[in-house]
Design a protein around this motif. Structure first.
Motif, PDB file in Angstrom:
ATOM      1  N   ALA A 148      44.464  24.753  37.557  1.00 37.32           N
ATOM      2  CA  ALA A 148      44.352  25.992  36.801  1.00 37.32           C
ATOM      3  C   ALA A 148      42.890  26.338  36.529  1.00 37.32           C
ATOM      4  CB  ALA A 148      45.120  25.865  35.477  1.00 37.32           C
ATOM      5  N   ILE A 149      42.066  25.337  36.239  1.00 34.40           N
ATOM      6  CA  ILE A 149      40.642  25.590  36.013  1.00 34.40           C
ATOM      7  C   ILE A 149      39.986  26.083  37.292  1.00 34.40           C
ATOM      8  CG2 ILE A 149      38.436  24.455  35.505  1.00 34.40           C
ATOM      9  CD1 ILE A 149      39.984  22.685  33.514  1.00 34.40           C
ATOM     10  N   MET A 150      40.314  25.464  38.413  1.00 36.57           N
ATOM     11  CA  MET A 150      39.744  25.909  39.694  1.00 36.57           C
ATOM     12  C   MET A 150      40.199  27.324  40.037  1.00 36.57           C
ATOM     13  SD  MET A 150      37.687  23.651  40.554  1.00 36.57           S
ATOM     14  CE  MET A 150      37.272  24.224  42.174  1.00 36.57           C
ATOM     15  N   CYS A 208      41.008  34.669  40.768  1.00 39.23           N
ATOM     16  CA  CYS A 208      41.181  35.763  39.808  1.00 39.23           C
ATOM     17  C   CYS A 208      41.233  35.159  38.403  1.00 39.23           C
ATOM     18  CB  CYS A 208      42.456  36.518  40.142  1.00 39.23           C
ATOM     19  SG  CYS A 208      42.759  37.939  39.100  1.00 39.23           S
ATOM     20  N   TRP A 209      40.173  35.358  37.606  1.00 43.42           N
ATOM     21  CA  TRP A 209      40.057  34.654  36.331  1.00 43.42           C
ATOM     22  C   TRP A 209      41.106  35.031  35.290  1.00 43.42           C
ATOM     23  CZ3 TRP A 209      39.074  37.259  31.864  1.00 43.42           C
ATOM     24  CH2 TRP A 209      38.504  38.525  31.968  1.00 43.42           C
ATOM     25  N   PRO A 210      41.594  36.291  35.223  1.00 43.65           N
ATOM     26  CA  PRO A 210      42.631  36.553  34.197  1.00 43.65           C
ATOM     27  C   PRO A 210      43.906  35.739  34.428  1.00 43.65           C
ATOM     28  CG  PRO A 210      41.676  38.618  34.935  1.00 43.65           C
ATOM     29  CD  PRO A 210      41.177  37.547  35.857  1.00 43.65           C
ATOM     30  N   LEU A 211      44.339  35.666  35.683  1.00 45.45           N
ATOM     31  CA  LEU A 211      45.533  34.865  35.982  1.00 45.45           C
ATOM     32  C   LEU A 211      45.240  33.375  35.823  1.00 45.45           C
ATOM     33  CD1 LEU A 211      46.872  36.808  39.083  1.00 45.45           C
ATOM     34  CD2 LEU A 211      47.706  36.889  36.738  1.00 45.45           C
ATOM     35  N   GLY A 212      44.003  32.967  36.105  1.00 46.68           N
ATOM     36  CA  GLY A 212      43.615  31.580  35.918  1.00 46.68           C
ATOM     37  C   GLY A 212      43.637  31.170  34.452  1.00 46.68           C
ATOM     38  N   ALA A 258      52.840  27.798  35.133  1.00 48.84           N
ATOM     39  CA  ALA A 258      51.440  27.534  35.478  1.00 48.84           C
ATOM     40  C   ALA A 258      51.237  27.556  36.986  1.00 48.84           C
ATOM     41  CB  ALA A 258      50.995  26.189  34.906  1.00 48.84           C
ATOM     42  N   ILE A 259      52.157  26.974  37.735  1.00 44.10           N
ATOM     43  CA  ILE A 259      52.046  26.964  39.201  1.00 44.10           C
ATOM     44  C   ILE A 259      52.131  28.380  39.751  1.00 44.10           C
ATOM     45  CG2 ILE A 259      53.221  26.248  41.315  1.00 44.10           C
ATOM     46  CD1 ILE A 259      53.952  23.663  39.851  1.00 44.10           C
ATOM     47  N   ILE A 260      53.046  29.175  39.214  1.00 44.73           N
ATOM     48  CA  ILE A 260      53.174  30.565  39.667  1.00 44.73           C
ATOM     49  C   ILE A 260      51.878  31.327  39.401  1.00 44.73           C
ATOM     50  CG2 ILE A 260      54.349  32.750  39.198  1.00 44.73           C
ATOM     51  CD1 ILE A 260      56.914  31.051  38.740  1.00 44.73           C
ATOM     52  N   MET A 261      51.278  31.116  38.227  1.00 46.61           N
ATOM     53  CA  MET A 261      50.020  31.791  37.893  1.00 46.61           C
ATOM     54  C   MET A 261      48.872  31.298  38.772  1.00 46.61           C
ATOM     55  SD  MET A 261      50.383  34.093  35.622  1.00 46.61           S
ATOM     56  CE  MET A 261      52.006  34.554  36.150  1.00 46.61           C
ATOM     57  N   ILE A 262      48.838  30.011  39.099  1.00 49.06           N
ATOM     58  CA  ILE A 262      47.805  29.468  39.981  1.00 49.06           C
ATOM     59  C   ILE A 262      47.911  30.091  41.370  1.00 49.06           C
ATOM     60  CG2 ILE A 262      47.047  27.371  41.183  1.00 49.06           C
ATOM     61  CD1 ILE A 262      47.819  25.833  38.582  1.00 49.06           C
ATOM     62  N   ILE A 263      49.118  30.133  41.900  1.00 43.23           N
ATOM     63  CA  ILE A 263      49.324  30.722  43.227  1.00 43.23           C
ATOM     64  C   ILE A 263      48.983  32.204  43.216  1.00 43.23           C
ATOM     65  CG2 ILE A 263      51.092  31.275  44.956  1.00 43.23           C
ATOM     66  CD1 ILE A 263      52.401  28.566  44.204  1.00 43.23           C
ATOM     67  N   SER A 264      49.390  32.902  42.164  1.00 44.07           N
ATOM     68  CA  SER A 264      49.067  34.332  42.047  1.00 44.07           C
ATOM     69  C   SER A 264      47.561  34.545  41.964  1.00 44.07           C
ATOM     70  CB  SER A 264      49.730  34.931  40.806  1.00 44.07           C
ATOM     71  OG  SER A 264      51.118  34.786  40.863  1.00 44.07           O
ATOM     72  N   SER A 265      46.873  33.678  41.252  1.00 39.38           N
ATOM     73  CA  SER A 265      45.422  33.788  41.128  1.00 39.38           C
ATOM     74  C   SER A 265      44.738  33.585  42.473  1.00 39.38           C
ATOM     75  CB  SER A 265      44.910  32.769  40.114  1.00 39.38           C
ATOM     76  OG  SER A 265      43.514  32.795  40.045  1.00 39.38           O
ATOM     77  N   VAL A 266      45.188  32.600  43.227  1.00 39.68           N
ATOM     78  CA  VAL A 266      44.592  32.334  44.542  1.00 39.68           C
ATOM     79  C   VAL A 266      44.847  33.507  45.493  1.00 39.68           C
ATOM     80  CG1 VAL A 266      44.725  30.843  46.567  1.00 39.68           C
ATOM     81  CG2 VAL A 266      44.660  29.839  44.289  1.00 39.68           C
ATOM     82  N   ILE A 267      46.074  33.996  45.526  1.00 42.06           N
ATOM     83  CA  ILE A 267      46.396  35.126  46.409  1.00 42.06           C
ATOM     84  C   ILE A 267      45.611  36.362  45.994  1.00 42.06           C
ATOM     85  CG2 ILE A 267      48.240  36.711  47.090  1.00 42.06           C
ATOM     86  CD1 ILE A 267      50.133  34.275  47.025  1.00 42.06           C
ATOM     87  N   SER A 268      45.533  36.636  44.699  1.00 41.82           N
ATOM     88  CA  SER A 268      44.763  37.793  44.221  1.00 41.82           C
ATOM     89  C   SER A 268      43.287  37.643  44.570  1.00 41.82           C
ATOM     90  CB  SER A 268      44.915  37.952  42.707  1.00 41.82           C
ATOM     91  OG  SER A 268      46.253  38.182  42.374  1.00 41.82           O
ATOM     92  N   GLY A 269      42.751  36.461  44.421  1.00 41.14           N
ATOM     93  CA  GLY A 269      41.350  36.223  44.765  1.00 41.14           C
ATOM     94  C   GLY A 269      41.079  36.451  46.234  1.00 41.14           C
ATOM     95  N   ILE A 270      41.978  35.984  47.080  1.00 40.83           N
ATOM     96  CA  ILE A 270      41.819  36.194  48.529  1.00 40.83           C
ATOM     97  C   ILE A 270      41.885  37.677  48.858  1.00 40.83           C
ATOM     98  CG2 ILE A 270      42.940  35.818  50.764  1.00 40.83           C
ATOM     99  CD1 ILE A 270      43.695  33.009  49.722  1.00 40.83           C
ATOM    100  N   LEU A 271      42.825  38.395  48.257  1.00 41.84           N
ATOM    101  CA  LEU A 271      42.939  39.833  48.520  1.00 41.84           C
ATOM    102  C   LEU A 271      41.716  40.601  48.026  1.00 41.84           C
ATOM    103  CD1 LEU A 271      46.698  40.454  47.683  1.00 41.84           C
ATOM    104  CD2 LEU A 271      45.626  40.331  49.937  1.00 41.84           C
TER     105      LEU A 271
END
Length: 123
Positions: free
Chosen positions: A56-58, A64-68, A97-110
């Motif tokens: 979650a910190i990573m 995407c920091w808001p989702l993180g 937490a896992i859903i938010m981590i995955i969403s953050s990574v996908i949002s960051g990539i986009l």
């Protein structure tokens, strides 16, 4: 109070042992019993939920920091619940937490992909 004497002279209150939860850390298993109405209920072995705070910190720092931040909140809540022995609640919060981590990574990539496309198309 029953006493157990060994070479190191350890005194143990047997009544206290019957009311406590026992951890078996090498196997990462948790064995729990409960006393209800004078009878002991065996809940058996439950595996401990994972710790997703580092992920979650990573996700917060690199994606995407808001989702993180939301992921960090739920990972921290899950760790608190796990420390208190509420494994089912910890598993539910870990799922969020896992859903938010995955969403953050996908949002960051986009977002990074969109910035790269915009920069390359403006040249």
């Amino acid at each position: 109070m029953a006493q157990i004497n060994t070479d190191t002279k350890i005194l143990v209150n047997v009544d206290e042992l019957q009311h406590t939860d026992r951890y078996f850390s090498p196997e990462s298993q948790y064995y729990r019993t409960q006393n209800q109405g004078g009878s002991e209920i065996d809940r058996g072995y439950e595996s401990e939920p994972g710790d997703y705070m580092c992920s979650a910190i990573m996700a917060c720092l690199c994606c995407c920091w808001p989702l993180g931040l939301i992921a960090m909140h739920f990972a921290n809540s899950a760790n608190d619940a796990r420390a208190q022995g509420h494994f089912e609640e910890a598993r539910e919060k870990n799922c969020v937490a896992i859903i938010m981590i995955i969403s953050s990574v996908i949002s960051g990539i986009l977002i990074v992909g969109a910035v790269v496309v915009i920069r390359l198309s403006s040249q």
